[in-house]
Scaffold this active site. Structure first.
Site, PDB file in Angstrom:
ATOM      1  N   LYS A  82     -20.599   6.972  11.363  1.00 59.09           N
ATOM      2  CA  LYS A  82     -19.875   7.525  12.434  1.00 59.09           C
ATOM      3  C   LYS A  82     -19.054   8.807  11.542  1.00 59.09           C
ATOM      4  CE  LYS A  82     -16.863   7.693  16.213  1.00 59.09           C
ATOM      5  NZ  LYS A  82     -15.982   6.991  17.356  1.00 59.09           N
ATOM      6  N   LYS A 125     -24.053   8.408  14.194  1.00 57.19           N
ATOM      7  CA  LYS A 125     -23.447   9.297  15.063  1.00 57.19           C
ATOM      8  C   LYS A 125     -22.626  10.458  14.593  1.00 57.19           C
ATOM      9  CE  LYS A 125     -19.609   9.188  18.465  1.00 57.19           C
ATOM     10  NZ  LYS A 125     -18.569   8.441  18.985  1.00 57.19           N
TER      11      LYS A 125
HETATM   12  C1  PBG Z   1     -13.980   6.694  19.932  1.00 61.39           C
HETATM   13  C2  PBG Z   1     -15.077   7.153  20.613  1.00 61.39           C
HETATM   14  C3  PBG Z   1     -15.513   8.635  20.355  1.00 61.39           C
HETATM   15  C4  PBG Z   1     -16.906   8.651  20.828  1.00 61.39           C
HETATM   16  C5  PBG Z   1     -17.335   7.563  21.153  1.00 61.39           C
HETATM   17  N1  PBG Z   1     -16.524   6.598  21.006  1.00 61.39           N
HETATM   18  C6  PBG Z   1     -14.794   9.824  20.086  1.00 61.39           C
HETATM   19  C7  PBG Z   1     -14.230   9.899  18.775  1.00 61.39           C
HETATM   20  O1  PBG Z   1     -14.453   9.132  17.855  1.00 61.39           O
HETATM   21  O2  PBG Z   1     -13.751  10.915  18.570  1.00 61.39           O
HETATM   22  C8  PBG Z   1     -17.558  10.334  20.987  1.00 61.39           C
HETATM   23  C9  PBG Z   1     -18.855  10.281  21.824  1.00 61.39           C
HETATM   24  C10 PBG Z   1     -19.217  11.546  22.061  1.00 61.39           C
HETATM   25  O3  PBG Z   1     -18.699  12.611  21.697  1.00 61.39           O
HETATM   26  O4  PBG Z   1     -20.137  11.603  22.872  1.00 61.39           O
HETATM   27  N2  PBG Z   1     -13.727   6.333  18.996  1.00 61.39           N
END
Ligand code: PBG
Length: 326
Positions: A199, A252
Site C-alpha cells: 500500500k 494499492k
Molecule cells: C484506510 C484506507 C484508505 C483507503 C482504503 N483504506 C485511505 C488511506 O490510506 O489514506 C483508500 C481507498 C481509496 O482511495 O479508494 N487506511
C-alpha cells in the site's frame, strides 16, 4: 513484398474472442460500501459520483443493489458516531461496521470483507496509536507495536459479527501475524485474510478521505505507507505477509502501480488483488463529465488492465457499473 506475420488475421469479430487473453467477470469484483453512523439518510459523496454513505439501517438494501448487478462481494468502511485517540469505535461490538456486518450476513448471501484500520476512527486521523511528539514531528507519527493489538481486536470484532474476510490496511509491521493469531485464538480460523501488502502513500486516495472522513489532522502517512518510488520493496512487503499468513495479497493503488501487480503475480502463487482507488475513479468521472472520455469504456479498460497485469480480483468503485454492462 507481403508481411511475413499478420497479427490482424486474429482481429476479426469471429476470432477475437477465441484468442482473447484476459477476461473480466462480475465475480472478480469487490464493491466498497460506506456505512455511516452519523446519518439516517443516504449522503452522496461529492468527489465520487454515484457513491453514497449509507446509514446502518440501509446497509442491507445497499448490498442487495450491488448483488443485483452480479457482484457478490463487498468491502465495508465505517464512519463512526464518535472518534477518540485510540479509535475505539473501530473495535466496538456495536460499532458501525460490526452492526452492518451483522445485518448483511443475516439477511443476504453476500461475501463480506471488513477493512481493518483505525484512521476513520481516531480523532487525529492516523492509522494507529500516535507518538506524543506526532504533531511537531510529522516524520514519526504512529507507534507500530502499540497499534497491533488494536488492529487485532478490530479484526476479531468484525469476525465475531460474521465477516468472511478481513483486510488490514494500516501498514503496521507485523499486522498480518497479529491478526491471524488473534483470529485463530478466537476460533475464527476460517476467516480469510486479505493483506494490503503493498500500500503506497498515494495522492490518489484524496476522494476516499472525504468519503470516509479519514484524512490525517496533521502530517501525512509517509512513515508507514510505502514510498511510491519503490518497486522491489513491494516484494519484500508481500513476502513478509505471506510468511505471516496472508491468504490474498493486494496492491494499492492499482493503475499507477501495474508494475507492482505484475511483479507480485510472477513471484507468488497467492491470489493477487488490486485496489482501483477513489482517485482512479474520480478522475475518469471528472473527464467524462467534461465530455473528454467515454466513462463506460475507460472504466472497463481500467479494470481489464488490472487483470492483464495479473490481478485475480479487483476492489473498485466501478464494480456495479462495469458488472451491469458485462
Ligand atoms: C484506510 C484506507 C484508505 C483507503 C482504503 N483504506 C485511505 C488511506 O490510506 O489514506 C483508500 C481507498 C481509496 O482511495 O479508494 N487506511
Amino acid at each position: 513484398m507481403h508481411p511475413v506475420d499478420r497479427p490482424r488475421r486474429l482481429r476479426t469479430d469471429g476470432v477475437r474472442p477465441l484468442v482473447s487473453e484476459t477476461n473480466l467477470a462480475a465475480s472478480d469484483l469487490i464493491a466498497p460500501v460506506f456505512v455511516d453512523a452519523t446519518t439516517d439518510e443516504r449522503v452522496p459523496i461529492e468527489t465520487m459520483p454515484g457513491h453514497e454513505r449509507v446509514p446502518v439501517d440501509d446497509a442491507v438494501a445497499r448490498v442487495e443493489e450491488i448483488r443485483e448487478t452480479g457482484v457478490e462481494a463487498v468491502i465495508l468502511f465505517g464512519i463512526p458516531d464518535s472518534k477518540d485517540s485510540d479509535g475505539s469505535r473501530a473495535y466496538a461490538d456495536d460499532g458501525v461496521v460490526q452492526r452492518a456486518i451483522r445485518a448483511i450476513t443475516a439477511e443476504t448471501d453476500a461475501y463480506v470483507v471488513g477493512d481493518v484500520c483505525l484512521c476513520e476512527y481516531t480523532d487525529h486521523g492516523h492509522c494507529g496509536v500516535i507518538e506524543d511528539t506526532a504533531e511537531t514531528d510529522p516524520t514519526l507519527t504512529v507507534r507500530n507495536d502499540e497499534t497491533l493489538p488494536l488492529l487485532a481486536r478490530t479484526a476479531v470484532s468484525q469476525a465475531d459479527a460474521g465477516a468472511d474476510m478481513v483486510a488490514p490496511s494500516a501498514m503496521t509491521d507485523g499486522q498480518v501475524k497479529a491478526i491471524r493469531h488473534a483470529l485463530d485464538e478466537a476460533g475464527h480460523e476460517d476467516v480469510a485474510l486479505l493483506s494490503y501488502a503493498a500500500k503506497y502513500r498515494s495522492a490518489f486516495y484524496g476522494p476516499f478521505r472525504d468519503a470516509a472522513d479519514g484524512a490525517p489532522a496533521f502530517g501525512d502517512r509517509r512513515h508507514y505507507q510505502m514510498d511510491p518510488a519503490n518497486r522491489r520493496e513491494a516484494l519484500r512487503e508481500a513476502r513478509i505477509d505471506v510468511e505471516e499468513g496472508a491468504d490474498v495479497l493486494m496492491v494499492k493503488p492499482g493503475l499507477p502501480y501495474l508494475d507492482v501487480v505484475a511483479d507480485l503475480r510472477r513471484e507468488f502463487d497467492h491470489p493477487i488483488a488490486a485496489y482501483n482507488v477513489s482517485g482512479e475513479y474520480a478522475m475518469l468521472h471528472a473527464a467524462a463529465e467534461k465530455g473528454w472520455l467515454d466513462l463506460e469504456d475507460v472504466a472497463y479498460e481500467s479494470l481489464l488492465s488490472l487483470k492483464r497485469a495479473g490481478a485475480d480480483l479487483i476492489l473498485t468503485y466501478f464494480a456495479e457499473d462495469v458488472a451491469d454492462r458485462l
